[in-house]
Design an enzyme around this catalytic site. Structure first.
Site, short mmCIF file in Angstrom:
data_model
loop_
_atom_site.label_atom_id
_atom_site.label_comp_id
_atom_site.label_asym_id
_atom_site.label_seq_id
_atom_site.Cartn_x
_atom_site.Cartn_y
_atom_site.Cartn_z
N GLU A 28 32.16 49.97 38.42
CA GLU A 28 33.03 49.76 38.91
C GLU A 28 32.52 48.79 40.24
O GLU A 28 32.18 49.39 41.45
CB GLU A 28 34.21 50.52 39.18
CG GLU A 28 35.02 49.82 39.93
CD GLU A 28 36.52 50.70 39.92
OE1 GLU A 28 36.08 51.88 39.51
OE2 GLU A 28 37.21 50.11 40.69
N LYS A 56 34.07 47.61 34.75
CA LYS A 56 35.76 47.46 35.41
C LYS A 56 34.64 46.40 36.33
O LYS A 56 35.32 46.88 37.90
CB LYS A 56 35.76 48.92 35.89
CG LYS A 56 37.03 48.42 36.89
CD LYS A 56 37.19 50.08 36.65
CE LYS A 56 38.55 50.18 37.14
NZ LYS A 56 39.74 51.82 36.98
P1 13P Z 1 43.49 49.97 40.99
O1 13P Z 1 43.89 48.95 39.84
O2 13P Z 1 44.90 50.28 41.86
O3 13P Z 1 42.82 48.81 41.67
O4 13P Z 1 42.08 50.70 41.03
C1 13P Z 1 42.02 51.15 39.52
C2 13P Z 1 40.39 52.08 40.33
O5 13P Z 1 39.87 52.91 39.37
C3 13P Z 1 39.71 51.61 41.65
O6 13P Z 1 38.71 51.88 41.47
#
Ligand code: 13P
Length: 326
Positions: free
Chosen positions: A175, A217
């Site tokens: 991510e 992500k």
């Molecule tokens: P949000 O969808 O609230 O941005 O959170 C996703 C997430 O896992 C952030 O690390």
């Protein structure tokens, strides 16, 4: 690796997304307080129990990401959270980074930490039932930001984390979040996101990470929250997919978008527009706030309102699952 690729494929399988319920103890406590709920360990547990026991959750959710505290807690009736998820046909995930810390020499920028001792922690989470893990790098748009140093340091950590996950038998969610915070344009978000993704995939290639066992992500490409601009879903979809196509190898198992502070309905509309276009990867959601904020507001820590909270979560899950089929 064949098993890991199968798990990654299951995480992004058609019609299902991933629920991010892995807020750290401090973030979760602040959110509970804002909702008028005392920020105790038991209330954090009760809130997560309300989420994961939502009737029908597995209909639109393939996996749930938990934090360390929840992973070791029990739902009423004695099963641990990972056991309770597995019993419902939902893959248990665990957030394993230890947070973003200031990056020396780059004021205002961070590097996400957590590599020390990671091998041992991953082995323990795998024993406790984890199927996948998450690590979030945080990148800010601003004058000279994200800097090449911040991009490289975060990408390097993500690649080392991904390799450690594969060694432990876990699928890494990679991510690299380019924050919505700021007054930047959609175009600037696209440029920063492309640079971030290029840096990440260069490091993943350097470390010879098998991409068929990686779920990416990313943020959607949207204008900054303080820009005064609102992009139509079709514009977000076009910019997001152009950026991903420019930087993400087709071998990646799938792409699960974060919501990043967009409103719940806006995140769903943008997801639907993105999924309506052709793409070489499975696309889905891995939302936190856009799924759980309405549930927290409806529940408010009151046992009598448990079903209201669960209905609110089920509604957001259904809307987002429907968006995938758009
Ligand atoms: P949000 O969808 O609230 O941005 O959170 C996703 C997430 O896992 C952030 O690390």
């Amino acid at each position: 690796m064949a098993d890991l690729a199968a798990t990654a494929a299951a995480m992004v399988r058609p019609g299902k997304g991933i629920l991010a319920a892995d807020e750290s103890v401090s973030t979760m406590s602040a959110r509970l307080e804002r909702a008028g709920v005392a920020p105790t360990e038991e209330n954090r547990r009760a809130y997560r129990e309300m989420l994961v026991t939502t009737p029908g959750l597995a209909g639109g959710v393939s996996g749930v990401i938990l934090c360390d505290e929840t992973f070791r807690q029990r739902v009423t009736g004695a099963a641990t959270f990972p056991q309770a998820l597995a019993a419902r046909g939902i893959l248990p995930g665990i957030k394993v980074d230890t947070g973003a810390r200031p990056l020396a020499g780059r004021p205002g920028e961070t590097v996400t930490e957590g590599l020390d001792g990671l091998r041992e922690r991953l082995a323990e989470y795998a024993r406790l039932g984890a199927a996948f893990a998450k690590w979030r790098a945080v990148l800010r748009i601003g004058a000279g930001r994200p800097s090449p140093q911040a991009l490289r340091a975060n990408a390097h950590a993500l690649a080392r984390y991904a390799g450690a996950c594969h060694e432990a038998g876990l699928v890494p969610i990679v991510e690299p979040e380019v924050l919505m915070d700021g007054s930047h344009s959609l175009r600037e978000c696209a440029e920063a996101t492309e640079r971030a993704l290029r840096a990440v995939f260069a490091e993943l290639a350097e470390f010879e990470i098998g991409l068929d066992a990686v779920v990416l992500k990313p943020n959607m490409v949207v204008p900054g929250g303080d820009s005064g601009q609102v992009a139509a879903p079709d514009e977000v979809a076009g910019a997001t997919l152009a950026t991903l196509r420019a930087a993400v190898p087709e071998a990646v198992a799938g792409i699960a978008f974060l919501s990043g502070g967009q409103g719940a309905a806006q995140a769903t509309a943008n997801l639907a527009a993105i999924c309506a276009r052709p793409a070489p990867w499975p696309l889905t959601f891995s939302f936190g706030r856009a799924l759980v904020d309405p549930a927290l507001a409806a529940w408010r820590g009151e046992a009598a309102r448990l079903a209201d909270g669960q209905r609110a979560l089920a509604h957001r899950v259904a809307r987002n699952a429907a968006a995938l089929a758009a």
